[in-house]
Design a protein around this motif. Structure first.
Motif, PDB file in Angstrom:
ATOM      1  N   UNK A 243       3.039  11.394  30.629  1.00 23.85           N
ATOM      2  CA  UNK A 243       2.630   9.986  30.609  1.00 23.85           C
ATOM      3  C   UNK A 243       1.968   9.624  29.292  1.00 23.85           C
ATOM      4  N   UNK A 244       1.161  10.544  28.753  1.00 30.90           N
ATOM      5  CA  UNK A 244       0.333  10.219  27.596  1.00 30.90           C
ATOM      6  C   UNK A 244       0.993  10.514  26.248  1.00 30.90           C
ATOM      7  N   UNK A 245       2.059  11.296  26.224  1.00 33.57           N
ATOM      8  CA  UNK A 245       2.684  11.682  24.962  1.00 33.57           C
ATOM      9  C   UNK A 245       3.870  10.783  24.655  1.00 33.57           C
ATOM     10  N   UNK A 246       3.894  10.255  23.425  1.00 30.44           N
ATOM     11  CA  UNK A 246       5.045   9.463  22.990  1.00 30.44           C
ATOM     12  C   UNK A 246       6.206  10.409  22.716  1.00 30.44           C
ATOM     13  N   UNK A 247       7.365  10.143  23.355  1.00 34.28           N
ATOM     14  CA  UNK A 247       8.521  11.011  23.164  1.00 34.28           C
ATOM     15  C   UNK A 247       9.786  10.250  23.489  1.00 34.28           C
ATOM     16  N   UNK A 248      10.910  10.801  23.049  1.00 28.87           N
ATOM     17  CA  UNK A 248      12.201  10.191  23.344  1.00 28.87           C
ATOM     18  C   UNK A 248      12.633  10.554  24.763  1.00 28.87           C
ATOM     19  N   UNK A 249      13.702   9.907  25.226  1.00 27.99           N
ATOM     20  CA  UNK A 249      14.222  10.208  26.545  1.00 27.99           C
ATOM     21  C   UNK A 249      14.653  11.669  26.690  1.00 27.99           C
ATOM     22  N   UNK A 250      15.437  12.202  25.740  1.00 22.11           N
ATOM     23  CA  UNK A 250      15.826  13.620  25.833  1.00 22.11           C
ATOM     24  C   UNK A 250      14.625  14.566  25.780  1.00 22.11           C
ATOM     25  N   UNK A 251      13.612  14.218  24.981  1.00 25.94           N
ATOM     26  CA  UNK A 251      12.410  15.059  24.929  1.00 25.94           C
ATOM     27  C   UNK A 251      11.689  15.058  26.272  1.00 25.94           C
ATOM     28  N   UNK A 252      11.608  13.896  26.886  1.00 27.52           N
ATOM     29  CA  UNK A 252      10.960  13.804  28.196  1.00 27.52           C
ATOM     30  C   UNK A 252      11.710  14.645  29.226  1.00 27.52           C
ATOM     31  N   UNK A 253      13.033  14.595  29.166  1.00 23.94           N
ATOM     32  CA  UNK A 253      13.828  15.389  30.106  1.00 23.94           C
ATOM     33  C   UNK A 253      13.574  16.883  29.914  1.00 23.94           C
ATOM     34  N   UNK A 254      13.448  17.318  28.656  1.00 26.54           N
ATOM     35  CA  UNK A 254      13.155  18.723  28.385  1.00 26.54           C
ATOM     36  C   UNK A 254      11.810  19.128  28.958  1.00 26.54           C
ATOM     37  N   UNK A 255      10.817  18.276  28.753  1.00 24.33           N
ATOM     38  CA  UNK A 255       9.480  18.609  29.220  1.00 24.33           C
ATOM     39  C   UNK A 255       9.416  18.577  30.746  1.00 24.33           C
ATOM     40  N   UNK A 256      10.131  17.658  31.368  1.00 28.78           N
ATOM     41  CA  UNK A 256      10.184  17.630  32.829  1.00 28.78           C
ATOM     42  C   UNK A 256      10.838  18.907  33.370  1.00 28.78           C
ATOM     43  N   UNK A 257      11.870  19.377  32.668  1.00 28.84           N
ATOM     44  CA  UNK A 257      12.515  20.621  33.093  1.00 28.84           C
ATOM     45  C   UNK A 257      11.541  21.786  32.977  1.00 28.84           C
ATOM     46  N   UNK A 258      10.785  21.819  31.878  1.00 29.87           N
ATOM     47  CA  UNK A 258       9.808  22.904  31.698  1.00 29.87           C
ATOM     48  C   UNK A 258       8.728  22.854  32.773  1.00 29.87           C
ATOM     49  N   UNK A 259       8.358  21.654  33.172  1.00 27.73           N
ATOM     50  CA  UNK A 259       7.330  21.508  34.195  1.00 27.73           C
ATOM     51  C   UNK A 259       7.809  22.084  35.521  1.00 27.73           C
ATOM     52  N   UNK A 260       9.104  21.932  35.804  1.00 27.88           N
ATOM     53  CA  UNK A 260       9.621  22.366  37.084  1.00 27.88           C
ATOM     54  C   UNK A 260      10.060  23.818  37.144  1.00 27.88           C
ATOM     55  N   UNK A 261      10.322  24.444  35.995  1.00 24.28           N
ATOM     56  CA  UNK A 261      10.832  25.814  36.031  1.00 24.28           C
ATOM     57  C   UNK A 261       9.691  26.830  36.042  1.00 24.28           C
ATOM     58  N   UNK A 262       9.961  28.050  36.510  1.00 32.23           N
ATOM     59  CA  UNK A 262       8.903  29.072  36.547  1.00 32.23           C
ATOM     60  C   UNK A 262       8.365  29.388  35.157  1.00 32.23           C
ATOM     61  N   UNK A 263       7.087  29.585  35.076  1.00 31.63           N
ATOM     62  CA  UNK A 263       6.444  29.963  33.820  1.00 31.63           C
ATOM     63  C   UNK A 263       6.365  31.479  33.722  1.00 31.63           C
ATOM     64  N   UNK A 264       5.940  31.958  32.583  1.00 29.15           N
ATOM     65  CA  UNK A 264       5.732  33.400  32.425  1.00 29.15           C
ATOM     66  C   UNK A 264       4.676  33.893  33.409  1.00 29.15           C
ATOM     67  N   UNK A 265       3.636  33.096  33.625  1.00 28.30           N
ATOM     68  CA  UNK A 265       2.600  33.482  34.577  1.00 28.30           C
ATOM     69  C   UNK A 265       3.155  33.561  36.002  1.00 28.30           C
ATOM     70  N   UNK A 266       4.014  32.606  36.377  1.00 24.75           N
ATOM     71  CA  UNK A 266       4.642  32.647  37.694  1.00 24.75           C
ATOM     72  C   UNK A 266       5.423  33.944  37.871  1.00 24.75           C
ATOM     73  N   UNK A 267       6.236  34.272  36.878  1.00 30.50           N
ATOM     74  CA  UNK A 267       7.074  35.466  36.987  1.00 30.50           C
ATOM     75  C   UNK A 267       6.227  36.744  37.005  1.00 30.50           C
ATOM     76  N   UNK A 268       5.112  36.744  36.278  1.00 26.96           N
ATOM     77  CA  UNK A 268       4.227  37.906  36.305  1.00 26.96           C
ATOM     78  C   UNK A 268       3.652  38.109  37.709  1.00 26.96           C
TER      79      UNK A 268
END
Length: 249
Positions: free
Chosen positions: A136-161
């Protein structure tokens, strides 16, 4: 009948062809108003290339942990830490800009800011530090937002650990750490993750005095609180649980 001349053999790709240097070296910006603009933009492009390397290796490390391949994950994270050491060292190059030079340069930046680096946020998300407010707070393009939304939803390194630890019977990490020479794979992975966390934290910390040398306590580009905001981010940790357990060893 005379033969037609043979077609010349295709030349082997050259160094510049492999690296696409004609394109790469045409991307740097210059400004008639600010001598430092070419340097400033180039350094930040280099930062983004290094962020890309970190993300590539983090993705590989996450996939390796998911596949129970701890040695490969540690291998990838060693490279992440090595690149982070370059990030830290590179800050000194920005300190060659004088406060007056940056004041001129600042007028060419409009409202852009390093805080808008989506790859930087992707590194945070992929590592395990997820803050959906950045969508919400970061200015970004549509494709950038889609990338960040994907990262938010996918498992992180901490999750996998954490899932790897569960698959291995939830061993007590404190007990594993009590070995004078830890040999367990979970400890090796946890230490590689700590090194990544420490390396990124060192870059955050090193960034603060550089910014203060350039702009003092003024507001940052893009409307941020500048140095005060950066100071607040130095306490961030990807893996606070791994730091805390040391007090119990």
């Amino acid at each position: 009948m005379a033969r037609a001349p043979a077609e010349p053999a295709s030349p082997e790709p050259r160094y510049g062809d492999f690296l696409r240097l004609d394109t790469l070296l045409s991307l740097q910006r210059e400004s008639e108003k600010a001598h430092d603009a070419h340097f400033f933009f180039t350094v930040h492009q280099v930062y983004e290339l290094q962020f890309k390397i970190i993300l590539y290796e983090l993705d590989a490390a996450v996939a390796a942990v998911a596949a129970d391949d701890v040695p490969r994950a540690v291998y990838c994270l060693r490279r992440v830490r090595a690149v982070e050491e370059i990030l830290v060292a590179q800050v000194a190059t920005l300190e060659t800009i004088s406060p007056g030079g940056f004041a001129v340069l600042r007028g060419t930046l409009a409202s852009s800011s390093g805080l808008q680096s989506v790859q930087f946020r992707e590194i945070e998300f992929r590592s395990g530090l997820k803050d959906p407010d950045y969508l919400v707070t970061t200015r970004m393009s549509g494709p950038e937002r889609a990338r960040l939304e994907r990262r938010l939803g996918e498992p992180s390194l901490w999750d996998e650990f954490r899932w790897l630890r569960t698959r291995r019977g939830d061993p007590d990490l404190v007990e594993l750490y009590r070995a004078e020479v830890p040999g367990d794979g979970l400890v090796a992975l946890a230490e590689a993750m700590i090194e990544h966390d420490e390396g990124f934290g060192l870059w955050r910390s090193r960034h603060v005095p550089m910014v203060e040398r350039l702009i003092g306590r003024r507001r940052g580009t893009g409307g941020s609180a500048g140095v005060d905001y950066l100071h607040a981010t130095t306490a961030k940790r990807f893996y606070p649980e791994l730091w805390e357990l040391r007090a119990r060893v």
